[in-house]
Design an enzyme around this catalytic site. Structure first.
Site, PDB file in Angstrom:
ATOM      1  N   GLU A 149      -8.968  -0.440  24.728  1.00 26.94           N
ATOM      2  CA  GLU A 149      -9.553  -0.542  23.394  1.00 26.94           C
ATOM      3  C   GLU A 149     -11.016  -0.108  23.479  1.00 26.94           C
ATOM      4  O   GLU A 149     -11.652  -0.248  24.523  1.00 26.94           O
ATOM      5  CB  GLU A 149      -9.442  -1.984  22.896  1.00 26.94           C
ATOM      6  N   ASN A 196     -11.928   5.371  26.160  1.00 26.23           N
ATOM      7  CA  ASN A 196     -11.144   6.320  25.393  1.00 26.23           C
ATOM      8  C   ASN A 196      -9.764   6.464  26.044  1.00 26.23           C
ATOM      9  O   ASN A 196      -9.655   6.802  27.230  1.00 26.23           O
ATOM     10  CB  ASN A 196     -11.878   7.667  25.367  1.00 26.23           C
ATOM     11  N   ASP A 254      -4.601   4.509  14.591  1.00 20.46           N
ATOM     12  CA  ASP A 254      -5.259   4.961  13.356  1.00 20.46           C
ATOM     13  C   ASP A 254      -4.559   6.219  12.857  1.00 20.46           C
ATOM     14  O   ASP A 254      -4.467   7.216  13.580  1.00 20.46           O
ATOM     15  CB  ASP A 254      -6.730   5.253  13.648  1.00 20.46           C
ATOM     16  N   LYS A 288      -6.157  11.377   6.008  1.00 21.01           N
ATOM     17  CA  LYS A 288      -6.664  12.556   5.306  1.00 21.01           C
ATOM     18  C   LYS A 288      -6.418  13.786   6.163  1.00 21.01           C
ATOM     19  O   LYS A 288      -6.709  13.792   7.354  1.00 21.01           O
ATOM     20  CB  LYS A 288      -8.156  12.395   5.005  1.00 21.01           C
ATOM     21  N   ASP A 297       3.253   2.686  10.562  1.00 20.80           N
ATOM     22  CA  ASP A 297       3.711   2.445   9.194  1.00 20.80           C
ATOM     23  C   ASP A 297       3.349   3.611   8.276  1.00 20.80           C
ATOM     24  O   ASP A 297       3.455   3.486   7.057  1.00 20.80           O
ATOM     25  CB  ASP A 297       3.146   1.130   8.649  1.00 20.80           C
ATOM     26  N   THR A 336       2.554  -8.900  14.011  1.00 19.97           N
ATOM     27  CA  THR A 336       1.130  -9.171  13.821  1.00 19.97           C
ATOM     28  C   THR A 336       0.773  -9.095  12.336  1.00 19.97           C
ATOM     29  O   THR A 336       1.535  -8.578  11.513  1.00 19.97           O
ATOM     30  CB  THR A 336       0.269  -8.161  14.591  1.00 19.97           C
TER      31      THR A 336
END
Length: 252
Positions: A103, A130, A153, A157, A189, A228
């Site tokens: 993370e 990373n 993430d 866009k 999702d 979660t």
């Protein structure tokens, strides 16, 4: 924008030459998180030599799992572990396996350490870095039994799609870290990202589907993934959760 080192040599490159799948946002940790970092990081957090950025991994850096965990056991790596809910639950319920959380956000890592300590999960380590550099450099080739990428993430866009973690080339990166027969597990999702993931990984020579081979199929929900708040939020917004699983083919 990519993060910048504070002590780079004047003639050294100051930025990564590839976009990363995150943006470093400033944010203060809570008092409890600060205390957790000070008290628990010496055990849980790996001290990683850096390259050109504060979350980079030096090309010569190597993790030796048997030395880090003090034993030889299956290693499960979660990419983008967030607050650590999934990996702490898994580590505390599977004491015979070792876990590595990757993370870039320190507050999330601090929360993970707090929860791991409360749960008595001593088979978990954390690395602030990373993710591709961890898979490409820090981990020995073939050292991971599983790599998890849960709800990365989506950079939804279109102009930001280049920042997505799972894009062309990711199959080779994950495949390098996985042992022969090891499994890459993913969930998202966002439908268009799920489709991109499947296209990218279907095309990777290092991997094969570990689920129904029909073209439009998805993997069943991984029962080792705890539900979660993040996943529940997606469901509450009416988004379908799509899982994928790929197996590392035997090296030639």
């Amino acid at each position: 924008m990519p993060d910048e080192p504070s002590d780079a040599a004047p003639d050294a490159p100051r930025f990564r030459d590839k976009p990363v799948s995150f943006v470093r946002r400033s944010g203060r940790m809570s008092e409890a998180q600060e205390r957790a970092w000070a008290e628990l990081a010496p055990f849980y957090a790996l001290d990683v030599p850096r390259d050109v950025a504060s979350t980079s991994v030096h090309p010569d850096a190597r993790l030796v799992p048997a030395e880090t965990y003090g034993r030889t056991a299956p290693l499960i790596v979660e990419i983008g572990s967030g607050q650590g809910h999934a990996i702490v639950s898994a580590a505390s319920s599977r004491p015979d396996d070792d876990f590595l959380a990757v993370e870039v956000f320190r507050a999330g890592l601090a929360r993970t350490m707090l929860d791991a300590d409360r749960a008595g999960a001593r088979n978990l380590r954390l690395v602030e870095a990373n993710a591709p550099e961890v898979l490409e450099t820090l981990l020995p080739e073939g050292s991971a039994d599983e790599v998890w990428v849960f709800f990365p993430d989506p950079w939804h866009k279109s102009r930001h799609n280049k920042r997505r973690l799972v894009k062309d080339g990711f199959g080779a990166v994950a495949g390098r870290a996985l042992r022969d027969g090891g499994v890459l597990r993913l969930a998202t999702d966002w439908e268009d990202y799920a489709l991109q993931m499947r296209d990218v990984l279907d095309a990777a020579s290092e991997l094969e589907r570990a689920f129904d081979a029909d073209g439009d199929a998805w993997a069943p929900r991984f029962d080792g993934r705890v539900m979660t708040a993040f996943e529940r939020k997606g469901l509450n917004k009416g988004r379908d959760i799509r899982d994928l699983a790929y197996r590392r083919v035997a090296r030639g």
